[in-house]
Design a protein around this motif. Sequence first.
Motif, PDB file in Angstrom:
ATOM      1  N   THR A 106      14.779 -34.306 -21.573  1.00 16.68           N
ATOM      2  CA  THR A 106      14.937 -33.083 -22.375  1.00 16.68           C
ATOM      3  C   THR A 106      15.294 -31.905 -21.472  1.00 16.68           C
ATOM      4  OG1 THR A 106      13.190 -33.914 -23.797  1.00 16.68           O
ATOM      5  CG2 THR A 106      13.793 -31.623 -24.098  1.00 16.68           C
ATOM      6  N   VAL A 107      16.251 -31.091 -21.912  1.00 16.51           N
ATOM      7  CA  VAL A 107      16.648 -29.909 -21.144  1.00 16.51           C
ATOM      8  C   VAL A 107      15.681 -28.771 -21.473  1.00 16.51           C
ATOM      9  CG1 VAL A 107      18.480 -28.247 -20.686  1.00 16.51           C
ATOM     10  CG2 VAL A 107      19.056 -30.624 -21.163  1.00 16.51           C
ATOM     11  N   ARG A 108      15.153 -28.149 -20.441  1.00 14.09           N
ATOM     12  CA  ARG A 108      14.107 -27.142 -20.622  1.00 14.09           C
ATOM     13  C   ARG A 108      14.493 -25.772 -20.075  1.00 14.09           C
ATOM     14  NH1 ARG A 108      10.767 -28.335 -24.153  1.00 14.09           N
ATOM     15  NH2 ARG A 108       9.253 -26.925 -23.184  1.00 14.09           N
ATOM     16  N   ASP A 109      13.964 -24.724 -20.713  1.00 12.22           N
ATOM     17  CA  ASP A 109      14.033 -23.380 -20.126  1.00 12.22           C
ATOM     18  C   ASP A 109      12.894 -23.291 -19.118  1.00 12.22           C
ATOM     19  OD1 ASP A 109      14.766 -21.511 -23.213  1.00 12.22           O
ATOM     20  OD2 ASP A 109      15.992 -22.863 -22.001  1.00 12.22           O
ATOM     21  N   MET A 110      13.158 -22.693 -17.965  1.00  9.68           N
ATOM     22  CA  MET A 110      12.139 -22.605 -16.925  1.00  9.68           C
ATOM     23  C   MET A 110      11.987 -21.161 -16.477  1.00  9.68           C
ATOM     24  SD  MET A 110      11.406 -25.851 -16.522  1.00  9.68           S
ATOM     25  CE  MET A 110      10.582 -26.123 -14.944  1.00  9.68           C
ATOM     26  N   ILE A 111      10.748 -20.767 -16.193  1.00  7.00           N
ATOM     27  CA  ILE A 111      10.514 -19.443 -15.624  1.00  7.00           C
ATOM     28  C   ILE A 111      10.568 -19.595 -14.107  1.00  7.00           C
ATOM     29  CG2 ILE A 111       8.994 -17.449 -15.496  1.00  7.00           C
ATOM     30  CD1 ILE A 111       7.634 -18.407 -18.032  1.00  7.00           C
ATOM     31  N   LEU A 112      11.291 -18.705 -13.458  1.00  2.83           N
ATOM     32  CA  LEU A 112      11.356 -18.713 -11.997  1.00  2.83           C
ATOM     33  C   LEU A 112      10.439 -17.623 -11.467  1.00  2.83           C
ATOM     34  CD1 LEU A 112      12.671 -19.868  -9.415  1.00  2.83           C
ATOM     35  CD2 LEU A 112      14.460 -18.137  -9.669  1.00  2.83           C
ATOM     36  N   TYR A 113       9.486 -18.032 -10.632  1.00  6.14           N
ATOM     37  CA  TYR A 113       8.559 -17.093  -9.988  1.00  6.14           C
ATOM     38  C   TYR A 113       8.865 -17.044  -8.498  1.00  6.14           C
ATOM     39  CZ  TYR A 113       5.401 -17.186 -14.051  1.00  6.14           C
ATOM     40  OH  TYR A 113       4.850 -17.052 -15.308  1.00  6.14           O
ATOM     41  N   SER A 114       8.566 -15.921  -7.862  1.00  8.07           N
ATOM     42  CA  SER A 114       8.763 -15.847  -6.415  1.00  8.07           C
ATOM     43  C   SER A 114       7.646 -15.074  -5.746  1.00  8.07           C
ATOM     44  CB  SER A 114      10.102 -15.189  -6.089  1.00  8.07           C
ATOM     45  OG  SER A 114      10.101 -13.826  -6.479  1.00  8.07           O
ATOM     46  N   PHE A 115       7.484 -15.382  -4.450  1.00 10.05           N
ATOM     47  CA  PHE A 115       6.544 -14.665  -3.582  1.00 10.05           C
ATOM     48  C   PHE A 115       7.300 -14.523  -2.273  1.00 10.05           C
ATOM     49  CE2 PHE A 115       1.846 -13.923  -2.965  1.00 10.05           C
ATOM     50  CZ  PHE A 115       1.908 -13.430  -1.672  1.00 10.05           C
ATOM     51  N   ILE A 116       7.605 -13.288  -1.860  1.00 12.04           N
ATOM     52  CA  ILE A 116       8.346 -13.129  -0.607  1.00 12.04           C
ATOM     53  C   ILE A 116       7.386 -12.715   0.504  1.00 12.04           C
ATOM     54  CG2 ILE A 116      10.555 -12.727  -1.734  1.00 12.04           C
ATOM     55  CD1 ILE A 116      10.298  -9.790  -1.081  1.00 12.04           C
ATOM     56  N   SER A 117       7.848 -12.879   1.734  1.00  7.61           N
ATOM     57  CA  SER A 117       6.955 -12.747   2.883  1.00  7.61           C
ATOM     58  C   SER A 117       6.286 -11.382   2.973  1.00  7.61           C
ATOM     59  CB  SER A 117       7.707 -13.047   4.178  1.00  7.61           C
ATOM     60  OG  SER A 117       8.878 -12.255   4.246  1.00  7.61           O
ATOM     61  N   THR A 118       6.887 -10.363   2.362  1.00  8.33           N
ATOM     62  CA  THR A 118       6.294  -9.020   2.419  1.00  8.33           C
ATOM     63  C   THR A 118       5.414  -8.713   1.200  1.00  8.33           C
ATOM     64  OG1 THR A 118       8.373  -8.232   1.501  1.00  8.33           O
ATOM     65  CG2 THR A 118       8.069  -7.989   3.880  1.00  8.33           C
ATOM     66  N   ASP A 119       5.308  -9.641   0.253  1.00  7.63           N
ATOM     67  CA  ASP A 119       4.443  -9.407  -0.908  1.00  7.63           C
ATOM     68  C   ASP A 119       2.989  -9.443  -0.469  1.00  7.63           C
ATOM     69  OD1 ASP A 119       6.356 -11.212  -3.472  1.00  7.63           O
ATOM     70  OD2 ASP A 119       6.524  -9.168  -2.697  1.00  7.63           O
ATOM     71  N   PRO A 120       2.097  -8.671  -1.131  1.00  3.07           N
ATOM     72  CA  PRO A 120       0.690  -8.682  -0.724  1.00  3.07           C
ATOM     73  C   PRO A 120      -0.024  -9.958  -1.154  1.00  3.07           C
ATOM     74  CG  PRO A 120       1.007  -7.264  -2.631  1.00  3.07           C
ATOM     75  CD  PRO A 120       2.367  -7.722  -2.226  1.00  3.07           C
ATOM     76  N   LEU A 121      -0.881 -10.466  -0.283  1.00  2.73           N
ATOM     77  CA  LEU A 121      -1.751 -11.586  -0.648  1.00  2.73           C
ATOM     78  C   LEU A 121      -2.831 -11.052  -1.585  1.00  2.73           C
ATOM     79  CD1 LEU A 121      -2.174 -13.090   2.927  1.00  2.73           C
ATOM     80  CD2 LEU A 121      -0.928 -14.152   1.054  1.00  2.73           C
ATOM     81  N   VAL A 122      -3.189 -11.865  -2.590  1.00  2.00           N
ATOM     82  CA  VAL A 122      -4.221 -11.380  -3.529  1.00  2.00           C
ATOM     83  C   VAL A 122      -5.559 -12.063  -3.294  1.00  2.00           C
ATOM     84  CG1 VAL A 122      -2.538 -10.747  -5.278  1.00  2.00           C
ATOM     85  CG2 VAL A 122      -3.570 -13.011  -5.319  1.00  2.00           C
ATOM     86  N   ASP A 140      11.774 -19.454   9.550  1.00  3.37           N
ATOM     87  CA  ASP A 140      12.873 -18.913   8.737  1.00  3.37           C
ATOM     88  C   ASP A 140      12.503 -18.656   7.273  1.00  3.37           C
ATOM     89  OD1 ASP A 140      15.287 -21.081  10.358  1.00  3.37           O
ATOM     90  OD2 ASP A 140      14.575 -19.091  10.929  1.00  3.37           O
ATOM     91  N   LEU A 141      11.296 -19.031   6.850  1.00  2.00           N
ATOM     92  CA  LEU A 141      10.949 -18.882   5.439  1.00  2.00           C
ATOM     93  C   LEU A 141      10.687 -17.428   5.091  1.00  2.00           C
ATOM     94  CD1 LEU A 141      10.423 -20.416   2.795  1.00  2.00           C
ATOM     95  CD2 LEU A 141       8.002 -20.481   3.433  1.00  2.00           C
ATOM     96  N   GLU A 142      11.314 -16.947   4.017  1.00  2.00           N
ATOM     97  CA  GLU A 142      11.079 -15.583   3.536  1.00  2.00           C
ATOM     98  C   GLU A 142      10.734 -15.542   2.060  1.00  2.00           C
ATOM     99  OE1 GLU A 142      14.729 -13.899   6.194  1.00  2.00           O
ATOM    100  OE2 GLU A 142      13.621 -12.419   5.030  1.00  2.00           O
ATOM    101  N   ARG A 143      11.034 -16.632   1.347  1.00  4.42           N
ATOM    102  CA  ARG A 143      10.831 -16.648  -0.105  1.00  4.42           C
ATOM    103  C   ARG A 143      10.251 -17.992  -0.522  1.00  4.42           C
ATOM    104  NH1 ARG A 143      13.357 -15.039  -5.132  1.00  4.42           N
ATOM    105  NH2 ARG A 143      13.575 -16.830  -6.525  1.00  4.42           N
ATOM    106  N   VAL A 144       9.150 -17.958  -1.256  1.00  8.21           N
ATOM    107  CA  VAL A 144       8.623 -19.160  -1.893  1.00  8.21           C
ATOM    108  C   VAL A 144       8.850 -18.984  -3.386  1.00  8.21           C
ATOM    109  CG1 VAL A 144       6.570 -20.542  -2.390  1.00  8.21           C
ATOM    110  CG2 VAL A 144       6.908 -19.580  -0.096  1.00  8.21           C
ATOM    111  N   GLU A 145       9.439 -19.991  -4.019  1.00  6.35           N
ATOM    112  CA  GLU A 145       9.686 -19.885  -5.446  1.00  6.35           C
ATOM    113  C   GLU A 145       9.064 -21.065  -6.176  1.00  6.35           C
ATOM    114  OE1 GLU A 145      14.012 -19.643  -5.573  1.00  6.35           O
ATOM    115  OE2 GLU A 145      14.170 -21.819  -5.714  1.00  6.35           O
ATOM    116  N   ALA A 146       8.812 -20.870  -7.448  1.00  2.84           N
ATOM    117  CA  ALA A 146       8.241 -21.943  -8.265  1.00  2.84           C
ATOM    118  C   ALA A 146       8.899 -21.898  -9.633  1.00  2.84           C
ATOM    119  CB  ALA A 146       6.734 -21.776  -8.396  1.00  2.84           C
TER     120      ALA A 146
END
Lengths: 170, 178
Positions: A154-170, A115-121
């Motif tokens: 401490t409260v932090r601003d965070m960058i959200l990154y994603s890699f979805i199942s159709t993105d190209p592997l590098v 069921d996984l389609e999105r990996v986020e960090a």
Amino acid sequence: MDEEVTLRPCNLADVDDLYEYASDDKVSAWCRWDTYTNKEDLLNYMKTCMIPHPWMRVICYRGRPVGSISVTPYTGADRCRAELGYVLASQYWGKGIATKAVKLTMETVFKDLKDLERVEALVDVENFGSQKVLEKSGFTKDGVLRRFWINKGTVRDMILYSFISTDPLV
Amino acid sequence: MNHDQNHQKPKTPTITLRKFTLSDVDSFMSWAADPRVTRFQRRDPYSDPADALAYITTHILPHPWYRAICIDNTPVGSISIKPAPGEDRHRASIGYRLAYDYWGKGIATEALKLTIKAAFEELDDLERLEAIADVDNPASQRVLEKAGFKEEGILRKYVRLKGETRDMVMFSFLVSEF
């Protein structure tokens, strides 16, 4: 160098190697967990969290555990997405090891987790090293989530990154 | 008669927020049973008021912050605040739903403004309110923008909705902007 980075499941015998980075303040600084001060606590974490985890690997450099990487799925309607996390001993930073570990992970995780389609960090806006790892691994920056995450009080601003199942592997 | 009335936008009716009671079940069905309203929700429309009553009892009444959006004390929608789990108590997400006949009158925007005020006044340590809207739901995106939320980005393949994985737009409103 590429061939020198491998991933494998964790086992309890890895405790001594993992303790090297788990007891390092430099490593825990960006993480929610506090620096470990004894191996019993780390063994307990390995038994209760790392070994039963749905997708957890030890990062090995030349066969020796130097870090770990995990992909943790959400549940229910959110099971299409999972959060990537990784940690690496500080003496191995800057060599491309974490980048290689993330790339190896992205090669198999969509097949491994149903069921996984999105990996986020989520990465702290000031954690430039980790931002580079994700950008070099083919992740896309979705945006900055402001005042998103509390780390060590401490409260932090965070960058959200994603890699979805159709993105190209590098 | 005021000749200008034909050229003015209809004013938003006065709306109030209050807690739900079990006797609101019929009003609740006016939006919860409507597929036009539930289109962007995870749940399917209710067909049996008994199910709606069960939902009010088990989910709405014990909820930390769930309010009926009312016109003349009659619910026409609902709005709720859900604090983030675990350590992130400084963060909460907002969701809202409105009966179809009341769309396009500024009601949801007004309810959101009242909720933002209540949230920052009532919830200790709250710093961030967030909301997500489907990329194909521009009406909801407009509501958030008009209420002062800022778009932070598009989250690809973020959530499963009725058999499809959807892209969502993330919005936030910070206490510093209040």
